[in-house]
Design an enzyme around this catalytic site. Sequence first.
Site, mmCIF file in Angstrom:
data_model
loop_
_atom_site.group_PDB
_atom_site.id
_atom_site.type_symbol
_atom_site.label_atom_id
_atom_site.label_comp_id
_atom_site.label_asym_id
_atom_site.label_seq_id
_atom_site.Cartn_x
_atom_site.Cartn_y
_atom_site.Cartn_z
ATOM 1 N N CYS A 83 -24.324 13.523 -4.344
ATOM 2 C CA CYS A 83 -24.651 12.278 -5.050
ATOM 3 C C CYS A 83 -25.343 11.385 -4.025
ATOM 4 O O CYS A 83 -25.149 11.549 -2.824
ATOM 5 C CB CYS A 83 -23.346 11.645 -5.548
ATOM 6 S SG CYS A 83 -23.453 9.907 -6.000
ATOM 7 N N HIS A 84 -26.140 10.435 -4.502
ATOM 8 C CA HIS A 84 -26.889 9.620 -3.542
ATOM 9 C C HIS A 84 -25.982 8.832 -2.596
ATOM 10 O O HIS A 84 -26.358 8.519 -1.471
ATOM 11 C CB HIS A 84 -27.866 8.685 -4.264
ATOM 12 C CG HIS A 84 -29.100 8.459 -3.457
ATOM 13 N ND1 HIS A 84 -30.372 8.552 -3.943
ATOM 14 C CD2 HIS A 84 -29.240 8.171 -2.138
ATOM 15 C CE1 HIS A 84 -31.236 8.330 -2.974
ATOM 16 N NE2 HIS A 84 -30.570 8.085 -1.867
ATOM 17 N N THR A 85 -24.755 8.546 -3.026
ATOM 18 C CA THR A 85 -23.836 7.792 -2.154
ATOM 19 C C THR A 85 -23.534 8.584 -0.875
ATOM 20 O O THR A 85 -23.421 8.009 0.211
ATOM 21 C CB THR A 85 -22.540 7.445 -2.926
ATOM 22 O OG1 THR A 85 -22.912 6.923 -4.201
ATOM 23 C CG2 THR A 85 -21.709 6.431 -2.194
ATOM 24 N N HIS A 105 -18.096 14.046 -2.561
ATOM 25 C CA HIS A 105 -17.089 13.448 -3.448
ATOM 26 C C HIS A 105 -17.269 13.878 -4.897
ATOM 27 O O HIS A 105 -16.471 13.515 -5.739
ATOM 28 C CB HIS A 105 -17.124 11.924 -3.335
ATOM 29 C CG HIS A 105 -18.412 11.322 -3.775
ATOM 30 N ND1 HIS A 105 -19.537 11.329 -2.977
ATOM 31 C CD2 HIS A 105 -18.771 10.727 -4.935
ATOM 32 C CE1 HIS A 105 -20.524 10.745 -3.628
ATOM 33 N NE2 HIS A 105 -20.099 10.379 -4.824
ATOM 34 N N GLU A 106 -18.330 14.658 -5.184
ATOM 35 C CA GLU A 106 -18.539 15.105 -6.563
ATOM 36 C C GLU A 106 -18.183 16.584 -6.559
ATOM 37 O O GLU A 106 -18.910 17.386 -5.958
ATOM 38 C CB GLU A 106 -20.016 14.873 -6.913
ATOM 39 C CG GLU A 106 -20.273 14.711 -8.379
ATOM 40 C CD GLU A 106 -21.728 14.342 -8.665
ATOM 41 O OE1 GLU A 106 -22.019 13.163 -8.852
ATOM 42 O OE2 GLU A 106 -22.555 15.248 -8.706
ATOM 43 N N CYS A 135 -3.321 4.472 -9.160
ATOM 44 C CA CYS A 135 -1.920 4.636 -8.731
ATOM 45 C C CYS A 135 -0.986 4.565 -9.927
ATOM 46 O O CYS A 135 0.108 5.103 -9.903
ATOM 47 C CB CYS A 135 -1.556 3.592 -7.674
ATOM 48 S SG CYS A 135 -1.278 1.935 -8.360
ATOM 49 N N CYS A 138 -0.185 -0.650 -10.255
ATOM 50 C CA CYS A 138 -0.660 -1.987 -9.872
ATOM 51 C C CYS A 138 -1.188 -2.749 -11.102
ATOM 52 O O CYS A 138 -1.285 -2.198 -12.195
ATOM 53 C CB CYS A 138 -1.739 -1.877 -8.798
ATOM 54 S SG CYS A 138 -3.295 -1.219 -9.422
ATOM 55 N N CYS A 141 -4.240 -1.060 -12.637
ATOM 56 C CA CYS A 141 -3.938 0.154 -13.411
ATOM 57 C C CYS A 141 -3.263 -0.196 -14.723
ATOM 58 O O CYS A 141 -3.431 0.489 -15.719
ATOM 59 C CB CYS A 141 -3.079 1.110 -12.586
ATOM 60 S SG CYS A 141 -4.024 1.883 -11.262
ATOM 61 N N CYS A 149 -8.110 0.021 -9.029
ATOM 62 C CA CYS A 149 -6.745 0.172 -8.506
ATOM 63 C C CYS A 149 -6.587 -0.510 -7.140
ATOM 64 O O CYS A 149 -7.401 -0.334 -6.241
ATOM 65 C CB CYS A 149 -6.443 1.664 -8.400
ATOM 66 S SG CYS A 149 -4.894 2.034 -7.582
ATOM 67 N N ARG A 153 -8.593 2.022 -4.732
ATOM 68 C CA ARG A 153 -9.989 1.745 -5.091
ATOM 69 C C ARG A 153 -10.924 2.224 -3.978
ATOM 70 O O ARG A 153 -10.515 2.390 -2.833
ATOM 71 C CB ARG A 153 -10.210 0.270 -5.373
ATOM 72 C CG ARG A 153 -10.173 -0.612 -4.144
ATOM 73 C CD ARG A 153 -10.649 -1.997 -4.490
ATOM 74 N NE ARG A 153 -9.791 -2.636 -5.500
ATOM 75 C CZ ARG A 153 -9.958 -3.899 -5.884
ATOM 76 N NH1 ARG A 153 -10.920 -4.640 -5.364
ATOM 77 N NH2 ARG A 153 -9.161 -4.435 -6.800
ATOM 78 N N CYS A 213 -18.280 12.348 -10.575
ATOM 79 C CA CYS A 213 -18.850 11.072 -10.115
ATOM 80 C C CYS A 213 -20.033 10.655 -10.984
ATOM 81 O O CYS A 213 -19.875 9.923 -11.943
ATOM 82 C CB CYS A 213 -19.247 11.111 -8.639
ATOM 83 S SG CYS A 213 -20.089 9.596 -8.150
ATOM 84 N N ARG A 408 -29.242 17.245 -10.132
ATOM 85 C CA ARG A 408 -28.055 17.622 -9.380
ATOM 86 C C ARG A 408 -28.179 19.060 -8.871
ATOM 87 O O ARG A 408 -28.660 19.961 -9.574
ATOM 88 C CB ARG A 408 -26.794 17.506 -10.252
ATOM 89 C CG ARG A 408 -26.277 16.077 -10.329
ATOM 90 C CD ARG A 408 -25.866 15.565 -8.963
ATOM 91 N NE ARG A 408 -25.158 14.302 -8.984
ATOM 92 C CZ ARG A 408 -25.693 13.117 -8.672
ATOM 93 N NH1 ARG A 408 -26.972 13.020 -8.341
ATOM 94 N NH2 ARG A 408 -24.935 12.024 -8.676
#
Length: 415
Positions: A83-85, A105-106, A135, A138, A141, A149, A153, A213, A408
């Site tokens: 992903c671009h992040t 992360h994807e 979680c 909180c 959530c 969260c 987060r 993601c 992708r």
Amino acid sequence: MYKRLGSLVSHSYAHFSKLLTQKHFRFIHSEIGPTMSTTSGLVIPCKAAIAWEAGKPLVIEQVEVAPPQAMEVRIKIKYTSLCHTDLYFWEAKGQNPLFPRIFGHEAAGVVESVGEGVSDLQVGDHVLPVFTGECGDCRHCKSEESNMCDLLRINTDRGVMLNDGKSRFSISGTPINHFLGTSTFSEYTVVHSGCLAKISPLAPLDKVCILSCGISTGLGATLNVAKPKKGSTVAVFGLGAVGLAAAEGARIAGASRIIGIDLNPKRYEEAKKFGVTEFVNPKDHDRPVQEVIAEMTNGGVDRSIECTGNINAMISAFECVHDGWGVAVLVGVPNKDAVFMTKPINVLNERTLKGTFFGNYKPRTDLPSVVDMYMNKKLEVEKFITHRVPFSDINKAFEYMLKGEGLRCIISMEE
Ligand code: NAD
Ligand code: ZN
């Protein structure tokens, strides 16, 4: 650059095989091979793609992955994508550098073992790791409106696990930083259980990995945050996978016009498959693109979704919505020093500016239903997948994204 990437990868494989002592070899084959659960509680040596320095090709090396601690889960990654992040933090031009690091992360994977206190996941469960968590306890959530969260987060600058402030990855005793609590460019990774969505075991992991993601983010940004009414006009800034997922959301919501804005005209052909009906390239105009869009739409669009990460596009995305009712949603991850500037009168004139992480979906509660949308054929996922590479060629996925080629690229961990 390609040659250089290739030689680095093959060099690291040679290095990797040298590192495999007889003991490691026996360990891998007798303990990880046949049944996953026999590795529970042990350190797992496996391959991971390490980013040693900003902007330098990843190097596939052997890394040791510690067992999961309280509320953590160790998973075997089956497929991951870029992903671009990942790219922003790897380039570290507008973001804080933190190296060495394992990005990614994807992804989609299978639970290998669970730490103390994890009761809702078991060995063998199919899961999607998510960069932001839930979680369950909180205020966020418990709020129907938020997915931010308090505990889990998104935190782009943390390279360690929450439980003990340490990494679960190391190479010869040197800790390697985590990324977004997921670090999926590794055969095994450790993730907080609150960042894992348990999904249907029938869902094909080589496809639904991209729902963890980008696609859910774009889709949710439209359906959950912008909420266009049937017949609306929607502008989408940035026609990468996230933007086209936002367009897909607009199509599902019944938008009458979907206007795509991108600097890269190569994106337009692909975007037609996602129902984008008109295109604007800011480079073709000598006035701000928001003015061009206002003219095309008799005063502005009803909704706009920004999926570029570029601050100027963010401002244009806000200023191109119609006064009185227009809503703009920011999704792109900006340069850390970027400042959003607009005249307050643009807001007073009853325009709304919103932003979202992960399309406002709560990862554990909502993501399984996005997977079901795909399984029930309401959401098309295949059309986002334009490339596939084996893990050994992971740097090619970076090349494709840097060149703006395709949407992708699925990275298969087992090839
Ligand atoms: P991508 O690189 O595939 O697509 C981005 C597109 O934006 C490209 O086609 C590029 O040409 C275009 N673009 C760049 N600057 C532009 C400008 N000024 N005007 C018009 N078009 C422009 O990236 P992606 O993977 O689709 O991700 C898109 C953005 O979403 C990134 O910033 C990423 O970090 C962010 N993101 C945010 C979340 C979230 O939860 N908020 C989640 C995932 C990704
Ligand atoms: Zn929470």
